[in-house]
Design an enzyme around this catalytic site. Structure first.
Site, PDB file in Angstrom:
ATOM      1  N   ASN A  11      10.641   1.034  10.747  1.00  0.00           N
ATOM      2  CA  ASN A  11      10.608   0.736   9.022  1.00  0.00           C
ATOM      3  C   ASN A  11      10.670   1.987   8.471  1.00  0.00           C
ATOM      4  OD1 ASN A  11       9.872  -0.152   6.652  1.00  0.00           O
ATOM      5  ND2 ASN A  11       7.876  -0.633   7.108  1.00  0.00           N
ATOM      6  N   LYS A  13      10.797   2.014   5.157  1.00  0.00           N
ATOM      7  CA  LYS A  13      10.210   1.996   4.038  1.00  0.00           C
ATOM      8  C   LYS A  13      11.092   2.441   2.931  1.00  0.00           C
ATOM      9  CE  LYS A  13       6.002   2.456   6.254  1.00  0.00           C
ATOM     10  NZ  LYS A  13       4.493   2.948   6.479  1.00  0.00           N
ATOM     11  N   HIS A  98       3.945  -6.540   5.175  1.00  0.00           N
ATOM     12  CA  HIS A  98       3.434  -5.303   5.381  1.00  0.00           C
ATOM     13  C   HIS A  98       2.162  -4.907   4.637  1.00  0.00           C
ATOM     14  CE1 HIS A  98       3.364  -1.128   5.752  1.00  0.00           C
ATOM     15  NE2 HIS A  98       4.011  -1.144   6.771  1.00  0.00           N
ATOM     16  N   GLU A 100       1.570  -2.396   2.562  1.00  0.00           N
ATOM     17  CA  GLU A 100       2.060  -1.937   1.527  1.00  0.00           C
ATOM     18  C   GLU A 100       2.405  -2.943   0.502  1.00  0.00           C
ATOM     19  OE1 GLU A 100       4.799   1.053   3.485  1.00  0.00           O
ATOM     20  OE2 GLU A 100       2.764   2.048   4.121  1.00  0.00           O
ATOM     21  N   GLU A 168      -1.049  -3.477  12.364  1.00  0.00           N
ATOM     22  CA  GLU A 168      -0.986  -2.095  11.613  1.00  0.00           C
ATOM     23  C   GLU A 168      -2.192  -1.985  11.032  1.00  0.00           C
ATOM     24  OE1 GLU A 168       3.462  -0.906  11.355  1.00  0.00           O
ATOM     25  OE2 GLU A 168       2.852  -1.788   9.584  1.00  0.00           O
ATOM     26  N   GLY A 174       0.579   6.168   8.238  1.00  0.00           N
ATOM     27  CA  GLY A 174       0.917   7.644   7.590  1.00  0.00           C
ATOM     28  C   GLY A 174      -0.140   8.398   7.682  1.00  0.00           C
ATOM     29  N   SER A 214       1.202   5.196  12.720  1.00  0.00           N
ATOM     30  CA  SER A 214       1.135   6.753  13.272  1.00  0.00           C
ATOM     31  C   SER A 214       1.678   6.812  14.453  1.00  0.00           C
ATOM     32  CB  SER A 214      -0.525   7.311  13.057  1.00  0.00           C
ATOM     33  OG  SER A 214      -0.567   7.834  11.831  1.00  0.00           O
TER      34      SER A 214
HETATM   35  P1  13P Z   1       3.767   5.370   9.907  1.00  0.00           P
HETATM   36  O1  13P Z   1       4.300   5.180  11.446  1.00  0.00           O
HETATM   37  O2  13P Z   1       4.481   6.267   9.127  1.00  0.00           O
HETATM   38  O3  13P Z   1       2.138   5.660  10.034  1.00  0.00           O
HETATM   39  O4  13P Z   1       3.839   3.912   9.561  1.00  0.00           O
HETATM   40  C1  13P Z   1       3.623   2.756  10.112  1.00  0.00           C
HETATM   41  C2  13P Z   1       4.100   1.486   9.442  1.00  0.00           C
HETATM   42  O5  13P Z   1       3.760   1.243   8.103  1.00  0.00           O
HETATM   43  C3  13P Z   1       4.975   0.825   9.762  1.00  0.00           C
HETATM   44  O6  13P Z   1       5.574  -0.432   9.297  1.00  0.00           O
END
Ligand code: 13P
Length: 254
Positions: A11, A13, A98, A100, A168, A174, A214
């Site tokens: 992803n 983002k 997601h 976010e 997740e 992150g 992560s």
């Molecule tokens: P990270 O791997 O940067 O922690 O992000 C995970 C994520 O949100 C994937 O959708």
């Protein structure tokens, strides 16, 4: 029952310009040269790059996914993108729900379910994300939150062929933090039990459950070895071909 084929999805983002296509091409070359890798590989770039990546990777095994879609196929929704548009641009999947988007755009599980249904309508696989916040984990609410988000977000028409679940934990995204392997195993087992209860033994066992939060080359092997972890949804470490390859290749020759 055979294990479902693992999926490792990146992803990106809100990262990536046209120059980033070269990272995807470098990854494609790695995959070409390593036929023992049994993983299905996907990149979910920002919408601006979906068509470009799909064209650049045409004929390659890397799948392309979107990161969100609107519930309608078209209409007066400035700034939104329909699942049909993603499919037309060359995507075969779309991430929905997601954390976010749940946090930044107030998306409820009901909205996420409608987006997953839009994905099916357009012939896309829906990658439905669920995960607890740090506060919910500390309160011992993780498994309840998973049940709630699953029952709220999963459409009645969900089957293993059109849906992937991504667990997740919000606090692991992150941050460099990950749950213990036991905690990952507990949540994935819980999701599996919910899925088999809902879809029946065969379909419930066949639906892939990804872990995300992560995931790095250094921890991917142990995370991917946990029972009921059928791949990864990777953020930061999917942006560079070398790092992403370090995660994908844990499945090599197993
Ligand atoms: P990270 O791997 O940067 O922690 O992000 C995970 C994520 O949100 C994937 O959708």
């Amino acid at each position: 029952m055979n294990q479902p084929r693992p999926l490792v999805a990146g992803n990106w983002k809100m990262n990536g310009l046209r120059a980033s296509v070269s990272e995807a091409e470098a990854l494609a070359r790695r995959l070409e040269g390593n036929k023992t890798v049994e993983t299905q590989v996907m990149i979910c770039p920002p919408a601006t790059l979906v068509a470009l990546l799909a064209a650049a990777l045409d004929g390659n095994s890397i799948l392309i996914g979107g990161q969100d879609c609107h519930i309608n196929p078209s209409g007066a929704h400035t700034g939104d993108i329909a699942a049909e548009m993603l499919a037309d641009a060359g995507a075969s999947a779309v991430i929905v729900g997601h954390s976010e988007r749940r946090a930044d755009h107030g998306e409820t599980s009901k909205a996420v379910r409608a987006k997953a249904e839009a994905a099916y309508r357009a012939g896309l696989t829906a990658i439905i994300c669920i995960g607890e916040t740090e506060a919910q984990r500390k309160q011992g609410e993780t498994l309840n939150v998973m049940s709630e988000q699953l029952s709220g977000s999963l459409p009645g028409a969900a089957v293993s062929g059109n849906t992937v679940i991504a667990y997740e934990p919000v606090w692991a995204i992150g941050t460099g933090l990950t749950p213990t392997l036991d905690d990952v195993g507990e949540v994935h087992q819980h999701i599996r039990t919910e899925l088999t209860g809902r879809l029946g033994a065969d379909e419930g066992a066949a639906m892939r459950i990804l872990y995300g939060g992560s995931v790095k080359p250094g921890n991917a092997a142990e995370l991917m070895a946990v029972e009921n972890v059928n791949g990864a949804l990777v953020g930061g470490a999917s942006l560079k071909a070398d790092d992403f390859w370090g995660i994908i290749s844990v499945y090599s020759g197993r």
